[in-house]
Enzyme design. Structure first.
Site: not given
Ligand code: EPU
Length: 340
Positions: A166, A238, A334
């Site tokens: 990012r 995010s 972010e």
């Molecule tokens: N999780 C929770 N509770 C929540 C949200 C997430 O327990 O409310 C847990 C999930 O179960 C999982 C882990 O956290 O074990 C990661 O969650 P997820 O796979 O949904 O991805 P993320 O890390 O929350 C990142 C990116 C997203 C992208 C997704 C998929 C960042 C800041 N965010 O989210 O990007 O779509 O991975 O690759 O890196 C964005 O940048 O705007 C964005 C949406």
């Protein structure tokens, strides 16, 4: 086409849908119009400048006292190809997801995991958008634009974009200085699938054949199940980055929180899931007035209608503080926060 306005409402230019005004606003579709505008002698000359893409990663906490430049350059053109790859130049103002759709339909592969990310093509390399195991840096060949400091148009090859998670040169050295006008992508004619992230593989298999169209459909379905559509519920994706911490510190946290998601990075550190940390602090589904935390993804702040930028900002600070108190982890936004 150009548009120049004073005291201009930005409500339709940020996906949070918050009200804020720019003292000066300039939108253009052709580089010549930009250079002509910059050479004109006008009232905005001494003002700070902010470059606005699709406004999908942005929070206006207050009015913007300065000049907002909004590049809206259109166009999608294949400029070169060989047996295996194709180079496509795309105007900064094109909608990102429409471009991904065009690629999948044209059988130009690589971007299908980045389906449904809101925003413009010009903003994609700026914050090195990423999702489901792919980052746009893997497919950027060159970023073309205009430098306000040197008043020249030039191209930045991918190797010089300083891409990181990012992050890029456009958020640092070239911040608010280099106006992206178009991006050249190098795409593959033969797909190379990246299906290791979460439930992606299972979602693709449910759809039958392993092909880029089904990968796109699967990504769209996963995103729709977790992330709110900005057209229906204001948000900026995010709101925080996933924090990266030292290995030993992560081990200590894991000992107390055995279920904590954690991902090793290439440099021996550990990336934590900000959404999980926020969720553990009890914020998921929280609402105060019209500001809230999304019910399916705690990393996403939402505007139920009339939340102000200040209200959303205050909520983000409360969340940061509670994660710090409970886990001793500092969350970094972010989203670009303007007006504080
Ligand atoms: N999780 C929770 N509770 C929540 C949200 C997430 O327990 O409310 C847990 C999930 O179960 C999982 C882990 O956290 O074990 C990661 O969650 P997820 O796979 O949904 O991805 P993320 O890390 O929350 C990142 C990116 C997203 C992208 C997704 C998929 C960042 C800041 N965010 O989210 O990007 O779509 O991975 O690759 O890196 C964005 O940048 O705007 C964005 C949406």
């Amino acid at each position: 086409m150009i548009r120049f306005s004073e005291n201009y409402s930005l409500k339709n230019y940020n996906t949070f849908g918050v009200e804020a005004k720019a003292s000066f606003f300039f939108e253009f579709t052709e580089l010549d119009d930009l250079t002509e505008f910059l050479q004109s002698n006008s009232s905005w000359k001494e003002e700070p400048i902010f470059l606005l893409g699709g406004g999908s990663n942005l929070l206006f906490v207050d009015d913007y006292k300065g000049l907002i430049i909004h590049p809206n350059v259109p166009g999608v053109e294949v400029i070169r190809e060989n047996r295996n790859q194709v180079w496509v130049e795309v105007g900064a103002g094109e909608d990102w997801d429409r471009f991904v759709d065009y690629c999948v339909k044209s059988q130009y592969y690589g971007l299908e995991n980045l389906s449904l990310i809101p925003g413009t093509v010009g903003a994609a390399p700026v914050q090195n958008i990423g999702a489901y195991g792919v980052e746009v840096q893997d497919f950027v060949d060159t970023v073309n634009g205009f430098d306000l400091k040197t008043m020249t148009a030039y191209s930045v090859p991918a190797e010089q974009c300083q891409f990181e998670y990012r992050n890029s040169i456009f958020k640092n050295e070239l911040k608010n200085r280099f106006i992206v006008t178009s991006v050249v992508f190098r795409l593959d004619k033969f797909p190379d699938f990246k299906l290791d992230y979460g439930t992606l593989k299972a979602e693709v298999e449910k759809r039958g054949k392993l092909d880029p169209h089904n990968v796109r459909e699967a990504v769209v379905a996963i995103r729709q199940s977790k992330l709110p559509d900005p057209l229906e519920l204001g948000n900026a994706g995010s709101f925080f980055k996933n924090p990266v911490v030292d290995h030993d510190f992560a081990e200590k946290l894991k000992a107390v929180n055995p279920g904590m998601p954690n991902y090793p990075t290439v440099d021996g550190k550990i990336k934590l899931a900000a959404g999980w940390l926020i969720d553990q602090c009890g914020w998921k589904g929280y609402r105060t007035g019209d500001a809230g935390v999304h019910k399916n993804q705690a990393l996403v702040l939402v505007n139920y209608g009339n939340a102000s930028g200040k209200e959303l900002y205050l909520l983000s600070q409360e969340i940061q503080q509670s994660v710090k108190d409970r886990f001793a982890v500092e969350l970094e936004p972010e989203a670009n926060i303007l007006g504080v």
